[in-house]
Write an enzyme that holds these catalytic residues in place. Structure first.
Site: not given
Length: 290
Positions: A87, A162, A237
């Site tokens: 990611t 995502k 994050k």
């Protein structure tokens, strides 16, 4: 297939092991993590990538992805697929894909949802960006490591999906935790609130499938002392990635920004680091209106 797998930590390790269990020839590299069962150890990332039909990476951030790409792309054979399951920021994903394609390779960015449990059980969801040809070549591997793979469009769109998904997740978890804390202060029994909300317009994944209140609703990290299934610092994050992308795209995301600020305070100035992202509930329980 001959598979190179780089990044064998909590997520990559079980993913690589699942591929090996299905008979694929997996060569792995990691700076620190042990080799999963059935995976052959390489001395370098380039060695793991050399001769592979598909090279899969699972790395912490975009800067490390770019560095690894510089090392492995020259070692990969023509026509191979570089499949990044990390990611990272959309810009890094697209830059690495362009670099791979310029070298005669195919590229897919395929971040995952499902956490450590999903990686171990092979039930991850993959959000993939890249060409249809690259996706079709990698999909049999994604089907081993996960239960669903969605082709979201060109390179970078897997990361975009995502980031959007996890921005929703962060925002709704905060709202769910706020609601439980408010119910407590109003004298409303948590079970009664859950029974109403979980079957009415307040229904959400964070309420119904990942209930942040211990002993209520679905079994979740709340029932295990908020030990992380998805750590608060990882949510932070992802939320920061969402705001980086929003700034680059000139998108107005006030709720995403607010969620980012709350998780930053929780992780960096309070005691949230190392806890599940649903530990926002005990945080709100201890706080009054200010």
């Amino acid at each position: 297939m001959q598979i190179g797998f780089i990044g064998l930590g909590n997520m990559g390790g079980p993913m690589a092991a699942n591929l090996a269990k299905e008979g694929h020839d997996v060569v792995g590299f990691d700076l620190a993590a042990p080799m999963p069962e059935g995976v052959t150890k390489a001395a370098t990332a380039a060695e793991a990538a050399s001769g592979a039909d598909v090279v899969i990476t699972m790395l912490p951030n975009g800067a490390i992805l770019r560095s690894v790409a510089d090392e492995i792309i020259p070692a990969m054979k023509q026509g191979a697929v570089f499949a990044d399951c990390s990611t990272v920021d959309v810009e890094s994903a697209r830059a690495v894909a362009d670099q791979a394609m310029e070298a005669g390779l195919m590229a897919i960015d395929a971040p995952v949802s499902g956490g450590i449990t999903g990686a171990a059980s092979g039930t991850l969801t993959f959000m993939a960006g890249g060409s249809q040809e690259a996706f079709d070549k990698v999909k049999p591997l994604l089907d081993i490591m996960g239960q669903k793979a969605v082709h979201c469009g060109p390179s970078g769109n897997g990361q975009a999906a995502k980031i959007c998904n996890n921005m929703i997740l962060g925002v709704t978890m905060i709202a769910t935790c706020e609601a439980f804390a408010l119910a407590d202060k109003l004298g409303l029994d948590r079970q009664a609130m859950y029974d109403v909300v979980s079957t009415s317009s307040g229904y959400s994944w964070t309420m119904n499938a990942y209930t942040p209140a211990p002993g209520i609703g679905a079994k979740s990290p709340a029932d295990n002392g908020y030990k992380p299934g998805f750590a608060s610092e990882l949510m932070l994050k992802d939320l920061r990635l969402s705001q980086q992308a929003a700034e680059a795209a000139d998108a107005d995301t006030p709720m995403g920004m607010a969620a980012t600020e709350l998780y930053a305070q929780f992780v960096e100035a309070e005691d949230g680091k190392g806890t599940d992202f649903s530990a926002m509930l005990p945080r709100f329980e201890k706080r009054g209106r200010s």
